[in-house]
Design a protein around this motif. Structure first.
Motif, short mmCIF file in Angstrom:
data_model
loop_
_atom_site.label_atom_id
_atom_site.label_comp_id
_atom_site.label_asym_id
_atom_site.label_seq_id
_atom_site.Cartn_x
_atom_site.Cartn_y
_atom_site.Cartn_z
N VAL A 156 0.61 -1.21 0.11
CA VAL A 156 -0.19 -0.16 0.02
C VAL A 156 0.90 1.32 -0.09
O VAL A 156 0.60 2.30 -0.69
N ASN A 160 0.60 3.97 -2.83
CA ASN A 160 0.64 5.51 -2.79
C ASN A 160 1.47 6.37 -3.45
O ASN A 160 1.62 7.41 -3.61
N TRP A 172 -7.75 5.49 -4.30
CA TRP A 172 -6.97 5.96 -3.33
C TRP A 172 -7.89 5.39 -1.78
O TRP A 172 -7.25 4.74 -0.93
N THR A 173 -8.84 5.91 -1.90
CA THR A 173 -9.85 5.62 -0.59
C THR A 173 -10.00 4.07 -0.38
O THR A 173 -9.73 3.80 0.67
N ASN A 176 -6.62 2.34 0.57
CA ASN A 176 -6.13 2.70 1.96
C ASN A 176 -7.09 2.14 3.19
O ASN A 176 -6.87 1.86 3.96
#
Length: 206
Positions: A156, A160, A172-173, A176
């Motif tokens: 992760v 990112n 992204w949401t 994560n």
């Protein structure tokens, strides 16, 4: 045993996650077909590994929800989570004609984390080997298999820092949030172990 209603809903959510990430990759600009395939493999592999890890505190519930033994469900996602991340660097190496994508970089520190997917692949195989060798290392295999959490952390962070699709706010949401859920599942699993030990101690003292 057929799928329960919850199982149908959970399956639909999982399929939706795969479909959405696939749509994001396929509709974004790309340099070559190898780039598209590599990105799909990375995202789908992370999904599979995350789901396999998230299931671990819910042995009985998973059997009830999916109508299959826990290990059958867990190992299905784990197998996909082993295959796809393996093919990710293979695809990159073929597309760029550069086998260096398999070589971890440890310095400088920022570059190590940007390319943390490289050591993550080797840790993934070590964690997988622990399951195969569990009867030879009964006291330690769970600790070694626990490297899966480090694999997901490296993956992760790697995503990112340099992941093309992590520029999409929804991707992204989702990814994560998945990692945060993995951490929560780990904490829950440790709490369950503590509760089990306390219950065993109470029974022994009764």
């Amino acid at each position: 045993m057929p799928l329960s209603r919850t199982g149908v809903l959970a399956s639909a959510v999982i399929l939706a996650l795969y479909a959405f990430t696939g749509a994001v990759v396929l509709t974004a600009p790309y340099e070559s077909p190898y780039n598209v395939i590599a990105r799909l493999l990375a995202l789908w592999g992370f999904l599979a590994l995350s789901i396999a890890t998230l299931l671990t505190p819910f042995l009985r519930q998973i059997t009830e929800v999916f109508g299959r033994p826990f290990l059958s469900v867990h190992h299905t996602f784990a197998a996909v989570g082993l295959l796809l991340p393996t093919l990710h660097p293979v695809t990159l190496a073929i597309g760029s004609l550069n086998p260096a994508v398999f070589i971890p970089v440890f310095s400088p520190w920022e570059r190590f984390w940007a390319l943390a997917g490289r050591p993550a692949l080797y840790l993934l195989y070590i964690a997988f080997a622990a399951v195969i060798l569990r009867k030879y290392i009964p006291k330690y295999w769970r600790w070694v298999h626990g490297l899966m959490y480090v694999v997901l952390l490296f993956a992760v962070v790697h995503g990112n820092l340099i992941g093309t699709d992590f520029e999409n706010p929804v991707i992204w949401t989702i990814f994560n949030a998945l990692f945060i859920l993995v951490v929560a599942a780990f904490i829950l699993k440790q709490w369950q172990k503590v509760q089990k030990k306390r219950a065993s101690a109470r029974r022994a003292g009764a």
